[in-house]
Design an enzyme around this catalytic site. Sequence first.
Site, PDB file in Angstrom:
ATOM      1  CG  HIS A  52       9.269 -30.474 -32.383  1.00  0.00           C
ATOM      2  ND1 HIS A  52       7.922 -30.371 -32.683  1.00  0.00           N
ATOM      3  CD2 HIS A  52       9.874 -29.414 -32.975  1.00  0.00           C
ATOM      4  CE1 HIS A  52       7.726 -29.304 -33.458  1.00  0.00           C
ATOM      5  NE2 HIS A  52       8.912 -28.710 -33.651  1.00  0.00           N
ATOM      6  CD  GLU A  74       5.023 -32.111 -30.990  1.00  0.00           C
ATOM      7  OE1 GLU A  74       5.853 -31.917 -31.879  1.00  0.00           O
ATOM      8  OE2 GLU A  74       3.808 -32.284 -31.226  1.00  0.00           O
ATOM      9  CB  SER A 131       9.798 -29.245 -36.726  1.00  0.00           C
ATOM     10  OG  SER A 131      10.114 -29.013 -38.074  1.00  0.00           O
ATOM     11  CG  ASN A 162       4.973 -28.245 -36.488  1.00  0.00           C
ATOM     12  OD1 ASN A 162       4.415 -27.317 -35.893  1.00  0.00           O
ATOM     13  ND2 ASN A 162       6.281 -28.352 -36.582  1.00  0.00           N
TER      14      ASN A 162
END
Length: 695
Positions: free
Chosen positions: A431, A443, A410, A481
Amino acid sequence: MSQSVAVSRDGAVAIITIDNPPVNALSFHVREPLMKAFETLRDDATVEAIVLACAGRTFVAGADITEFGKPMQRPDLRDLIATLEKIEKPTVAAIHGTALGGGLELALGCHSRVADKAAKLGLPEVKLGLLPGAGGTIRLPYLIGPQKALKIIVSGTPITAGEALEGGLVDAIAENDLVAVAVEFARARAAEGKKFSAVRDRREKIEKADLEAFDRQAAELAKKARGLEAPVACAQSVRNAITLPFDEALASERDFFVKLVSGDQSRAQRHLFFAEREAAKVAGVGKDIAPREIRRAGVIGAGTMGGGIAMSFANGGIPVTLLEMNREALDRGIATIEKNYAISVSRGSMTEEAKARRMALFSTTTDYADLADCDIVVEAVFEDMSVKQDVFGKLDAAAKPGTILASNTSYLDVDQIAAFTGRPQDVVGTHFFSPANVMKLLEIVRGRKTAPDVLATLLSLSKRIGKVPVVVGVCPGFVGNRMLGARSDETENLLLEGAAPNQVDKAFTDFGWPMGPFQMYDLAGLDIGWRNRKATGKAAVISDPLCEQGRFGQKTGRGFYLYENGSRTPTPDPDVERLIADKARERGIERRDISAEEITERTLYPMINEGAKILEEGIAARASDIDIVWVNGYGFPIGKGGPMFFAELEGIKKIVERLEYWHGRTGKDAFKPAALLKKLAASGGSFSEKTAQAA
Ligand code: T1G
């Protein structure tokens, strides 16, 4: 006729064929010749019945969304349907593919509908922040009853041809050769020699409607609207079909449509519709790049993420081999997968057969050699680079040439991971978002050496496994993130300076988020962040002492909130508020009232600022890609179009001014406006003018 509308004959039956690739949208260059065809065939005495069909892969999939916001060119769709439904000869729609929105509304202007057995029919306008604006909220209730119609219209979810037949929306199903079946159906109707009632004249289901039951159903649906206007308008318009004369109800539907189509929410949702499709168009990955064939997948790690990723492959019908270090971990993983499918079956969203079909796709192993025939392997092991190095070394040795080696990391560096193998061109980041079998965002992290056909493969695989792909570049946290970090940095400071956790969370839910940051931390588990902070030597003033007290959130019944008797409902906890006050006092912070606006400015604006930096660095190719990440990965309210679309609604100039204010007050880089933001604020420009080098 024009090339978009052709008329042919089969004896006394005329066949109108619309041909407007790719989805036969009812663009102006279709509507005009179509109106002429209706009028000509209506007046042609040698024509005894009319079939309306489409060429290509689908019946009309709706009005042409690209025409919204521009001056409407008549005839508009309502004119077409009004003319069609006045034709006294039998008219039959021949439906294949997906008859959606204005396409289904057009079909409702016919006396009858014949559908191919694989066809789907729906009114998805609510997903665009609209309501069916060409009579769908009135004619559909007339045909199938208001309550069934309301469910279809407010969900926006298509139904199958079988369900449509059962509900009375279609009159016959064609096992094959749809048009021939529709022509014979029309011919038989003509031979009956009787006058057929248009849908608007069939009032029996309206007259039998139970208004109280309808209002109860509508009230339940309104609770889920979460500030979106379209679902409420849909319900009101369907209710009008019960309570108002047809033409009045139709006029009212138009008023609702005109208001919605010019509103910010529909603009935001239409933006997302096109943005999702744009995100799948990746520089250097044109249609000439053939995807690799994916016949079998492997997943390393059968924990929460690995199990969810494995389920995603199974949901796409792809056999999947699950690898873990030992049999107990595998058994736990498979048991969790079985439980998740059982929950879907109990909720009625999956049949036992479908569950059994999916479970049959799983195999398990503790031996990397058993991954040798996989075409893609995704690792979902511990987020530690040394563990990734071990896994990718083994994977590189075991996988056959051409297998895609993917990491579900991540935030770690995918280029560094690729360097653990002798095939960096086959390495990519995938991801997934937890729960991976539910969250739609994927992602796709493009490494410096990731081959274009690996990206092409993942873009096509995404569609197969029900994911929304966004290609992003390598940086800590990629897009989602990294911006989440910017959104979260100030949350504890807001507490120390005077806001209570539930006040911050309420500002978020009032904005339209599914939940606020503190509810989210409690849901995910405070211990995860605590472990990461201890590993990186960082500290959190409030969360660390909570963790030291064993308050990890929902899983321990206490976190930022209390969760009494195993409930998932957060209750403010005076102990937490005392802890916050103590920490503030220790720091000499004078607590004060904090407004919802300040909460937004200190969380959402830094997130937008980080998004601008991501664009400047080319980590995302488009601002709209960032919007797709946030709507599909974090529940950003669709009525606000994603963080970057919202920034333009809010005004980039205003955002820059407020960021500069907070930068002045705090000196924090997170508030220092990105150069791109300042440029757009000065020029009055928009993000869409800025397309970074492809990610
Ligand atoms: N108008 C304009 N373009 C459309 C379109 C539409 N309705 N639907 C699709 N496209 C484009 C899309 O942007 C893409 O373009 C290409 O077609 C292929 O689409 C008055 C007001 C039909 C299930 O909401 O759900 O009718 O990227 O990649 O995955 O009451 O398209 O290739 O340049 O999605 O096979 C209501 C929207 C409209 C249906 C096919 N209808 N479309 O999916 O292909 S409002 C909808 C879809 C309305 C009336 C109201 C899907 C699909 P490009 P695609 P797909």
